[in-house]
Design a protein around this motif. Structure first.
Motif, mmCIF file in Angstrom:
data_model
loop_
_atom_site.group_PDB
_atom_site.id
_atom_site.type_symbol
_atom_site.label_atom_id
_atom_site.label_comp_id
_atom_site.label_asym_id
_atom_site.label_seq_id
_atom_site.Cartn_x
_atom_site.Cartn_y
_atom_site.Cartn_z
ATOM 1 N N LEU A 1 75.540 6.285 122.408
ATOM 2 C CA LEU A 1 76.514 5.668 121.519
ATOM 3 C C LEU A 1 77.821 6.448 121.619
ATOM 4 N N ALA A 2 78.894 5.750 121.974
ATOM 5 C CA ALA A 2 80.198 6.404 122.085
ATOM 6 C C ALA A 2 80.759 6.684 120.689
ATOM 7 N N ARG A 3 81.802 7.514 120.664
ATOM 8 C CA ARG A 3 82.483 7.819 119.411
ATOM 9 C C ARG A 3 83.988 7.722 119.621
ATOM 10 N N THR A 4 84.681 7.359 118.544
ATOM 11 C CA THR A 4 86.136 7.284 118.587
ATOM 12 C C THR A 4 86.715 8.679 118.344
ATOM 13 N N PRO A 5 88.019 8.884 118.626
ATOM 14 C CA PRO A 5 88.606 10.211 118.409
ATOM 15 C C PRO A 5 88.499 10.717 116.976
ATOM 16 N N ASP A 6 88.410 9.813 115.992
ATOM 17 C CA ASP A 6 88.283 10.251 114.598
ATOM 18 C C ASP A 6 86.829 10.332 114.142
#
Length: 249
Positions: free
Chosen positions: A210-215
């Motif tokens: 699962l990817a994550r956003t910069p925040d």
């Protein structure tokens, strides 16, 4: 489901057919003061990234590229070639066979605008399925992932069968579903990229990552199904040389 019919739009870069007229109208509305520009600023040239090791030397990678699949970072092609891969391009819309290849890349694009042509090209669908059943690597990104699904429904409700490699169905939405930079860890390697899509994907398959956003928010799912790696995330290959070598190797 409605029968498959030809879309009134014809492909990447033409999803807004009157774009030039819109730009001209917007320019005519600009005041004279908007034509003023500040003095130019010089920036030092960015250092060139180090050439990747020849981890894909001799590997033949077939890349889908036509009106339905045209979103490709030039830096990704340069990376693959620098790593020693031999690239061949083909059209899922018109070609009847894959080039001789060890691995396959289905990049982003607009398959929803070409449902009829894609589903009608049964020989190409058979060739890609044969590649998959032979357990040869496939990377499918965004539009490429939609093509790998069992079915895809466009914005008008027209639905058509796709490759059937991924146990999933996708449908287009009237509003943007995701946009922005993301980072993920896959196979012990961090990879960066971005996402931009209007569709929603439904599947019972558990994601491999699962990817994550910069925040720090949850980002796109990354699926592994046999030799297929699929995600809405567009990978930036130079950010993860070892992972990309493993995906195509």
């Amino acid at each position: 489901m409605p029968a498959c019919r030809t879309s009134s739009r014809t492909g990447a870069g033409r999803e807004v057919p009157d774009i030039e007229a819109r730009i001209d109208r917007a320019a005519d509305l600009l005041p004279e003061s908007a034509l003023w520009l500040p003095e130019p600023v010089s920036f030092p040239a960015a250092p060139r990234p180090a050439a990747p090791p020849p981890s894909l030397a001799g590997r033949r990678i077939a890349v889908a590229r036509d009106e339905a699949f045209g979103f490709i970072y030039p830096a990704n092609l340069a990376f693959l070639e620098s790593a020693g891969a031999r690239l061949s391009f083909f059209s899922p819309l018109r070609d009847t066979a894959l080039p001789e290849c060890d691995a396959l890349w289905l990049p982003g694009g607009y398959p929803e605008l070409h449902l009829c042509a894609l589903t009608a090209n049964r020989t190409m669908i058979g060739a890609i399925r044969e590649h998959f059943l032979a357990e040869r690597p496939i990377l499918a990104e965004c539009g490429g992932m939609l093509y790998a699904c069992e079915r895809l429904e466009d914005a008008s409700g027209t639905s058509a069968p796709m490759l059937g490699l991924l146990p999933a169905q996708a449908r287009m939405q009237p509003r943007l579903a995701a946009l922005g930079m993301q980072e993920a860890e896959l196979g012990g390697h961090a990879v960066r990229g971005h996402t931009f899509h209007y569709s929603m994907l439904e599947t019972g398959l558990e994601p491999a990552a699962l990817a994550r956003t910069p925040d720090g928010r949850k980002g796109e799912r990354i699926f592994r199904q046999g030799s297929l790696t699929a995600s809405y995330m567009h990978f930036y290959f130079p950010s993860a040389p070892e992972l990309i070598a493993a995906l195509f190797g």
